[in-house]
Design a protein around this motif. Structure first.
Motif: not given
Length: 353
Positions: A85, A130, A133-134
């Motif tokens: 990200e 992801l 991470q976001k």
């Protein structure tokens, strides 16, 4: 965007290292370019790309592009590949691990600079999904937004304080019930001019305690000149000013008992003129009397000859109270800002171990 009639970029923002504040997403003095040929060594970037300054990596100049544009040859454009990200990558650049790496590999003859191969060689520590991470990136961005909002509040309060003092000085604003004309006074007529004493820093404690209860003030700008704490004091309820150096002429009111080092001189009044209002008014003009021949200086004899217009003692007390309330609000907001910044720093290190 590319103009379909000319095939050239039209009205794009330009970002170079000089537009990026260190350790901040904040951009300053952005300009628009209408022709890509105007930029030497240009790199095209899209909104959301990361712009990283390659010169002097210790300055930590990197940002997220707010729109499409062109960057200078002194930057790299980082476009995250699948599996990472953008925000997560951006905050990776703020970790001590990445900072130490860039500083270590950029040390070379001439200007420190990290080259493309060195930057590509850095191994990222990436959260497995992801989604995670976001979430991490969004949380840290909210922390950044809170830091920015708190800093904006401090800047606004400082502006209000400056504007208020200016209105007071030109007497376009007065407290209700005060109509007397201000009187001009010479410093030597209302103050006894003296000075602080030499004090080895090794004798100064970092923390206030029962053994070291008295603040020690010096010429430094951090913490309003507070150097530390000492077991003895020299003065109480007085005004200090810095005699020489870069901060020569800086005036501060020091309430209660305190110790002053020899780089400060001190104004003592038995008539009540030593207060926040007088110190603030004097601070607006003292810099004009600083000698810049060699090392900047504002010595005792020069200060003693300065004259200034002052309101009555009761009005000084009213103004002092208002300014102290503003100062206290600024001080507590600064403490809040420091805590949020410390929290962010701690989070960065814990999340990117």
């Amino acid at each position: 965007m590319v103009d379909p009639t000319t095939g050239k970029y039209d009205s794009l923002i330009h970002i170079g290292p000089g537009n990026i504040r260190s350790n901040s997403r904040e951009l300053v003095d952005l300009k628009t370019v209408k022709d890509e040929n105007l930029i030497s060594g240009k790199f095209h970037f899209d909104k959301g790309d990361i712009i990283y300054g390659k010169i002097n990596p210790q300055l930590a100049k990197y940002t997220i592009a707010p729109a499409e544009g062109l960057s200078s040859a002194d930057t790299y454009v980082l476009k995250p590949k699948s599996g990472i990200e953008r925000l997560f990558l951006y905050y990776t650049l703020g970790t001590n691990r990445f900072f130490k790496y860039t500083v270590s590999v950029s040390q070379r003859t001439g200007m420190p600079k990290i080259n493309r191969d060195e930057l590509n060689a850095y191994s990222l520590i990436i959260a497995p999904s992801l989604f995670e991470q976001k979430r991490i990136g969004l949380f840290l961005r909210k922390t950044d937004d809170l830091i920015a909002a708190t800093q904006h509040r401090i800047d606004t309060l400082e502006h209000v304080k400056k504007a208020l003092l200016q209105h007071v000085l030109d007497q376009s604003w007065r407290f209700k019930g005060f109509t007397d004309h201000w009187k001009r006074h010479k410093i030597s007529d209302i103050f006894r001019v003296t000075r602080g004493k030499v004090l080895p820093t090794s004798s100064v404690a970092n923390q206030k305690s029962l053994a070291t209860p008295f603040p020690v003030y010096s010429s430094q700008t951090k913490h309003d000149g507070l150097l530390g704490y000492y077991h003895d004091y020299l003065y109480a309820d007085a005004i200090t000013w810095t005699t020489d150096g870069a901060n020569a002429g800086m005036v501060k009111y020091r309430p209660q008992k305190f110790y002053s080092t020899n780089v400060n001189r001190v104004l003592i009044s038995s008539q009540g003129y030593a207060n926040t209002a007088v110190a603030s008014i004097l601070n607006t003009i003292a810099w004009k009397y600083v000698s810049h021949v060699g090392n900047p200086k504002l010595m005792g004899k020069v200060m003693a000859d300065i004259s200034l217009e002052l309101p009555s003692i009761p009005e000084q007390k009213a103004l002092s109270s208002l300014l102290e309330n503003l100062n206290n609000t600024i001080r507590t907001t600064n403490v809040k800002l420091s805590k949020i910044q410390l929290l962010k720093s701690s989070l960065l290190q814990q999340l990117f171990i």
